[in-house]
Design a protein around this motif. Sequence first.
Motif, PDB file in Angstrom:
ATOM      1  N   LYS A 159       9.895  12.572   2.979  1.00  0.00           N
ATOM      2  CA  LYS A 159       8.529  12.055   2.843  1.00  0.00           C
ATOM      3  C   LYS A 159       8.148  11.200   4.052  1.00  0.00           C
ATOM      4  N   ILE A 160       9.085  10.406   4.524  1.00  0.00           N
ATOM      5  CA  ILE A 160       8.829   9.569   5.694  1.00  0.00           C
ATOM      6  C   ILE A 160       8.570  10.454   6.915  1.00  0.00           C
ATOM      7  N   LEU A 206      15.699   2.713  -0.002  1.00  0.00           N
ATOM      8  CA  LEU A 206      15.138   4.001  -0.413  1.00  0.00           C
ATOM      9  C   LEU A 206      15.547   4.459  -1.794  1.00  0.00           C
ATOM     10  N   ASP A 207      16.569   3.892  -2.362  1.00  0.00           N
ATOM     11  CA  ASP A 207      17.117   4.406  -3.609  1.00  0.00           C
ATOM     12  C   ASP A 207      16.198   4.118  -4.795  1.00  0.00           C
ATOM     13  N   ASN A 208      15.413   5.113  -5.171  1.00  0.00           N
ATOM     14  CA  ASN A 208      14.522   4.977  -6.319  1.00  0.00           C
ATOM     15  C   ASN A 208      14.309   6.330  -6.989  1.00  0.00           C
ATOM     16  N   GLU A 259       5.151  10.799   9.218  1.00  0.00           N
ATOM     17  CA  GLU A 259       5.139  10.672  10.684  1.00  0.00           C
ATOM     18  C   GLU A 259       4.449  11.866  11.333  1.00  0.00           C
ATOM     19  N   VAL A 260       4.745  13.059  10.844  1.00  0.00           N
ATOM     20  CA  VAL A 260       4.131  14.269  11.403  1.00  0.00           C
ATOM     21  C   VAL A 260       2.625  14.248  11.158  1.00  0.00           C
ATOM     22  N   LYS A 261       2.213  13.863   9.966  1.00  0.00           N
ATOM     23  CA  LYS A 261       0.775  13.802   9.641  1.00  0.00           C
ATOM     24  C   LYS A 261       0.064  12.778  10.525  1.00  0.00           C
ATOM     25  N   GLN A 263       0.810  -1.221   0.000  1.00  0.00           N
ATOM     26  CA  GLN A 263       0.000   0.000   0.000  1.00  0.00           C
ATOM     27  C   GLN A 263       0.842   1.270   0.000  1.00  0.00           C
ATOM     28  N   ASP A 264       2.102   1.167  -0.359  1.00  0.00           N
ATOM     29  CA  ASP A 264       2.995   2.327  -0.399  1.00  0.00           C
ATOM     30  C   ASP A 264       3.063   3.087   0.918  1.00  0.00           C
ATOM     31  N   LYS A 265       2.877   2.384   2.035  1.00  0.00           N
ATOM     32  CA  LYS A 265       3.034   3.021   3.346  1.00  0.00           C
ATOM     33  C   LYS A 265       4.528   3.071   3.655  1.00  0.00           C
ATOM     34  N   ASN A 266       4.958   4.157   4.263  1.00  0.00           N
ATOM     35  CA  ASN A 266       6.373   4.312   4.597  1.00  0.00           C
ATOM     36  C   ASN A 266       6.602   4.082   6.083  1.00  0.00           C
ATOM     37  N   PRO A 267       7.598   3.249   6.407  1.00  0.00           N
ATOM     38  CA  PRO A 267       7.920   3.042   7.816  1.00  0.00           C
ATOM     39  C   PRO A 267       8.603   4.272   8.390  1.00  0.00           C
ATOM     40  N   LYS A 268       8.509   4.419   9.710  1.00  0.00           N
ATOM     41  CA  LYS A 268       9.255   5.465  10.393  1.00  0.00           C
ATOM     42  C   LYS A 268      10.738   5.157  10.237  1.00  0.00           C
ATOM     43  N   TYR A 269      11.552   6.181  10.375  1.00  0.00           N
ATOM     44  CA  TYR A 269      12.991   5.995  10.183  1.00  0.00           C
ATOM     45  C   TYR A 269      13.554   4.933  11.117  1.00  0.00           C
TER      46      TYR A 269
END
Length: 125
Positions: free
Chosen positions: A115-116, A62-64, A120-122, A38-44
């Motif tokens: 973006k990550i 992350l390299d894309n 997280e802030v959102k 679902q294109d969710k990004n994990p926290k750092y």
Amino acid sequence: MKLGEKLKKLRIENKMTQEDLAKKIGVSRGTVAGYETQDKNPKYKTLKKIASVLNCSIDYLLDNPSTLVEENKNSNFDLQKYITKINERRDLQLLLQEVDKLNSNSVYRIIELLKIIDDEVKNRN
């Protein structure tokens, strides 16, 4: 290849189920599924754990840069608006000075990290 695709590929190569990976990185199986599909990004912090468990670098995950180039190619980029903001804000001036020293792959990695952080802030609000 997107982060989710890389994550799934590495998980399978390491003979792990989503549940196995979830336990090792301290999240639910559904969260791992969200990262993969679902294109969710994990926290750092979680991204660091994933890289450690799957024996890869955060850079690899992350390299894309091609995705970022395509996303921005179609946007209405107002350069003058950003020039004005940079002139007004010292923090942006410092950021731009540091980013200017990097190669394009490093800049794209920073964009992914931003973006990550934004996600997280959102999610906190």
